[in-house]
Design an enzyme around this catalytic site. Structure first.
Site, mmCIF file in Angstrom:
data_model
loop_
_atom_site.group_PDB
_atom_site.id
_atom_site.type_symbol
_atom_site.label_atom_id
_atom_site.label_comp_id
_atom_site.label_asym_id
_atom_site.label_seq_id
_atom_site.Cartn_x
_atom_site.Cartn_y
_atom_site.Cartn_z
ATOM 1 N N ASP A 180 -14.475 -14.163 25.670
ATOM 2 C CA ASP A 180 -13.605 -14.845 24.729
ATOM 3 C C ASP A 180 -12.198 -14.469 25.335
ATOM 4 O O ASP A 180 -11.796 -13.582 25.861
ATOM 5 C CB ASP A 180 -13.572 -13.419 23.650
ATOM 6 N N ARG A 241 -20.374 -22.567 13.855
ATOM 7 C CA ARG A 241 -20.830 -23.635 13.526
ATOM 8 C C ARG A 241 -21.287 -24.619 14.608
ATOM 9 O O ARG A 241 -21.256 -24.338 15.768
ATOM 10 C CB ARG A 241 -19.263 -24.555 13.196
ATOM 11 N N ASP A 265 -28.211 -21.583 12.333
ATOM 12 C CA ASP A 265 -27.726 -21.289 10.724
ATOM 13 C C ASP A 265 -26.946 -22.260 10.185
ATOM 14 O O ASP A 265 -26.418 -22.350 9.007
ATOM 15 C CB ASP A 265 -27.207 -20.004 10.416
ATOM 16 N N GLU A 270 -23.521 -29.615 6.969
ATOM 17 C CA GLU A 270 -24.286 -28.570 6.511
ATOM 18 C C GLU A 270 -25.783 -28.950 6.162
ATOM 19 O O GLU A 270 -26.372 -28.274 5.447
ATOM 20 C CB GLU A 270 -23.718 -28.214 4.855
ATOM 21 N N HIS A 289 -27.594 -22.103 6.363
ATOM 22 C CA HIS A 289 -26.294 -21.400 6.227
ATOM 23 C C HIS A 289 -26.426 -20.237 5.274
ATOM 24 O O HIS A 289 -25.706 -20.007 4.432
ATOM 25 C CB HIS A 289 -25.082 -22.309 5.660
HETATM 26 N N1 LIG Z 1 -23.550 -18.225 9.361
HETATM 27 C C1 LIG Z 1 -22.525 -18.031 8.437
HETATM 28 O O1 LIG Z 1 -22.970 -17.780 7.323
HETATM 29 C C2 LIG Z 1 -21.170 -17.447 9.083
HETATM 30 C C3 LIG Z 1 -20.584 -16.776 8.154
HETATM 31 C C4 LIG Z 1 -19.166 -15.935 8.548
HETATM 32 C C5 LIG Z 1 -18.705 -16.857 9.794
HETATM 33 N N2 LIG Z 1 -19.431 -17.591 10.433
HETATM 34 C C6 LIG Z 1 -19.117 -18.233 11.714
HETATM 35 O O2 LIG Z 1 -18.654 -17.436 12.514
HETATM 36 C C7 LIG Z 1 -17.615 -17.604 13.459
HETATM 37 C C8 LIG Z 1 -17.046 -16.150 13.676
HETATM 38 O O3 LIG Z 1 -16.637 -15.322 12.687
HETATM 39 P P1 LIG Z 1 -15.878 -14.015 12.980
HETATM 40 O O4 LIG Z 1 -15.528 -13.554 11.515
HETATM 41 O O5 LIG Z 1 -16.359 -13.417 14.033
HETATM 42 O O6 LIG Z 1 -14.450 -14.838 13.147
HETATM 43 P P2 LIG Z 1 -13.369 -13.975 13.950
HETATM 44 O O7 LIG Z 1 -12.031 -14.818 13.717
HETATM 45 O O8 LIG Z 1 -13.449 -12.532 13.672
HETATM 46 O O9 LIG Z 1 -13.760 -14.076 15.616
HETATM 47 C C9 LIG Z 1 -13.668 -15.247 16.431
HETATM 48 C C10 LIG Z 1 -13.460 -15.009 17.669
HETATM 49 O O10 LIG Z 1 -13.625 -16.024 18.633
HETATM 50 C C11 LIG Z 1 -12.677 -16.027 19.556
HETATM 51 N N3 LIG Z 1 -12.542 -17.262 20.224
HETATM 52 C C12 LIG Z 1 -11.668 -18.165 19.813
HETATM 53 N N4 LIG Z 1 -11.732 -19.339 20.676
HETATM 54 C C13 LIG Z 1 -12.523 -19.072 21.454
HETATM 55 C C14 LIG Z 1 -13.218 -19.760 22.751
HETATM 56 N N5 LIG Z 1 -12.745 -20.892 23.259
HETATM 57 N N6 LIG Z 1 -14.119 -19.391 23.245
HETATM 58 C C15 LIG Z 1 -14.625 -18.056 22.928
HETATM 59 N N7 LIG Z 1 -14.249 -17.124 21.827
HETATM 60 C C16 LIG Z 1 -13.237 -17.906 21.042
HETATM 61 C C17 LIG Z 1 -11.528 -15.360 18.775
HETATM 62 O O11 LIG Z 1 -10.557 -14.881 19.992
HETATM 63 C C18 LIG Z 1 -11.983 -14.374 18.015
HETATM 64 O O12 LIG Z 1 -12.245 -13.140 18.623
HETATM 65 C C19 LIG Z 1 -16.597 -18.343 12.186
HETATM 66 O O13 LIG Z 1 -15.749 -19.023 12.793
HETATM 67 C C20 LIG Z 1 -17.731 -19.086 11.300
HETATM 68 O O14 LIG Z 1 -17.721 -20.294 11.959
HETATM 69 C C21 LIG Z 1 -20.622 -18.043 10.196
#
Ligand SMILES: NC(=O)c1ccc[n+]([C@@H]2O[C@H](COP(=O)([O-])OP(=O)(O)OC[C@H]3O[C@@H](n4cnc5c(N)ncnc54)[C@H](O)[C@@H]3O)[C@@H](O)[C@H]2O)c1
Length: 332
Positions: A180, A241, A265, A270, A289
């Site tokens: 990260d 995603r 997921d 979608e 999802h």
């Molecule tokens: N499957 C689901 O139902 C579901 C639900 C919620 C979120 N999500 C996905 O999970 C992702 C993460 O959620 P979260 O709540 O942990 O978000 P968050 O914002 O808390 O964390 C995202 C992390 O990714 C890091 N990041 C940004 N750019 C990056 C890169 N180029 N390489 C590596 N890391 C990078 C950021 O620094 C941050 O620490 C969301 O963006 C969403 O797409 C999926």
């Protein structure tokens, strides 16, 4: 004050919310089929409502012209269903709920890992279809599994979800590598995980688990070069995603066995067409999802929004406030 929720609410946060006023819950997903309001329908329902909670409904500019609305709780990490500038213009405080579903998604990621390591879905399918012997081989010959505690798991993205995945892996005795670019090495080490470059993570992980947001910099982040580096027989888990991995190189890696299994997921738009190549792959787990679809997610956003509304009433800056410029808000 009157509080209308078009999102599901539950748990101790609901009592906290009720201590502020009358709460009416008419969740979008309690309806079959689901009910999303038009702007006119919303406007008609908002007379006398001070606080609104939404999850899936779109809240455009015109809805904020209702003079009584002062608080808008959004049961999402990213309030992209709300016209925030319009809310700000009309003095409505918008409170989002970051991390509300992090535990649910982290659990699903772990579920995917176990599912792939032990071939749970394929083996279940065999039993249902009566395939106890395939090509002369028993299940014990076909499904040699691995235990998660002996695996190295590479976590791409160390935010709310990635950290909970690392926490769970630590408790299970697995080693975690983290890539990260926005989190310091010390911060990663403090959780018991190890900071890594993306190249190192891809080439040293038994399982790669994606938890970064889809933004222009991460679209296609994992492509042919990255999948060429994986440990032979690695597993790929994506609860973030779909577009973070490039589809063709990933499919190629699955076809030639460089990646032994994968789980997703989320899909582009979608949706996954029934004739999509992933559908025919027995070493792939596909879910629609559902990562954040847990009781605890609802309880978490309810508590976050209830606490936020209380903070706004007490003149404190609510956690999750999107437009602090509107503070303080005048509430009845
Ligand atoms: N499957 C689901 O139902 C579901 C639900 C919620 C979120 N999500 C996905 O999970 C992702 C993460 O959620 P979260 O709540 O942990 O978000 P968050 O914002 O808390 O964390 C995202 C992390 O990714 C890091 N990041 C940004 N750019 C990056 C890169 N180029 N390489 C590596 N890391 C990078 C950021 O620094 C941050 O620490 C969301 O963006 C969403 O797409 C999926």
């Amino acid at each position: 004050m009157r509080i209308l929720s078009l999102a599901p609410l539950a748990g101790p946060g609901l009592e906290l919310l009720r201590s502020l006023g009358d709460v009416e819950i008419d969740a979008w997903n309690d309806h079959v089929p689901v009910k999303l309001h038009s702007a006119d329908e919303l406007t008609a329902r908002l007379g006398g409502v001070t606080a609104l909670v939404v999850e899936a409904d779109y809240i455009p500019d015109v809805v904020f012209e209702n003079a009584s609305l002062r608080l808008l709780g959004v049961a999402r990490g990213d309030p992209n269903n709300v016209d925030v500038p319009a809310a700000t213009k009309h003095g409505v405080a918008v409170i989002r709920t970051p991390g509300r579903n992090a535990g649910g998604v982290a659990d699903l990621a772990l579920g995917f890992m176990y599912g792939l390591l032990r071939n749970i879905v394929a083996a279940d399918d065999d039993v249902r279809a009566g395939r106890f012997v395939v090509d002369g081989k028993l299940a014990q010959q076909r499904y040699l599994g691995r235990e998660l505690s002996s695996c190295v798991v590479g976590i791409v993205g160390f935010g709310a979800i990635g950290r909970l995945v690392a926490e769970r892996l630590r408790a299970l005795g697995a080693r975690a590598l983290v890539f990260d670019p926005f989190v310091s090495d010390d911060d990663v080490r403090a959780t018991g995980a190890e900071p890594a470059t993306l190249d190192y993570l891809m080439s040293h992980s038994d399982i790669v688990s994606v938890h970064a947001p889809l933004v222009p910099e991460t679209r296609g982040l994992l492509g042919a070069d990255e999948f060429a580096r994986v440990k032979p027989g690695a597993l790929f888990v994506n609860t973030a995603r779909y577009g973070i991995a490039q589809e063709e190189p990933l499919l190629d890696a699955l076809r030639d066995g460089r990646i032994a299994g994968a789980a997703f997921d989320h899909f582009e738009h979608e949706f996954l067409a029934p004739d999509h190549p992933l559908v025919a792959m027995p070493n792939v787990i596909l879910t629609p999802h559902i990562g954040g679809t847990t009781v605890e997610t609802i309880e978490n956003h309810t508590m976050q929004i209830a606490t936020g509304f209380h903070d706004a009433r007490a003149g404190r800056v609510p956690r999750g406030i999107v437009n602090p410029d509107v503070l303080p808000v005048e509430l009845p």
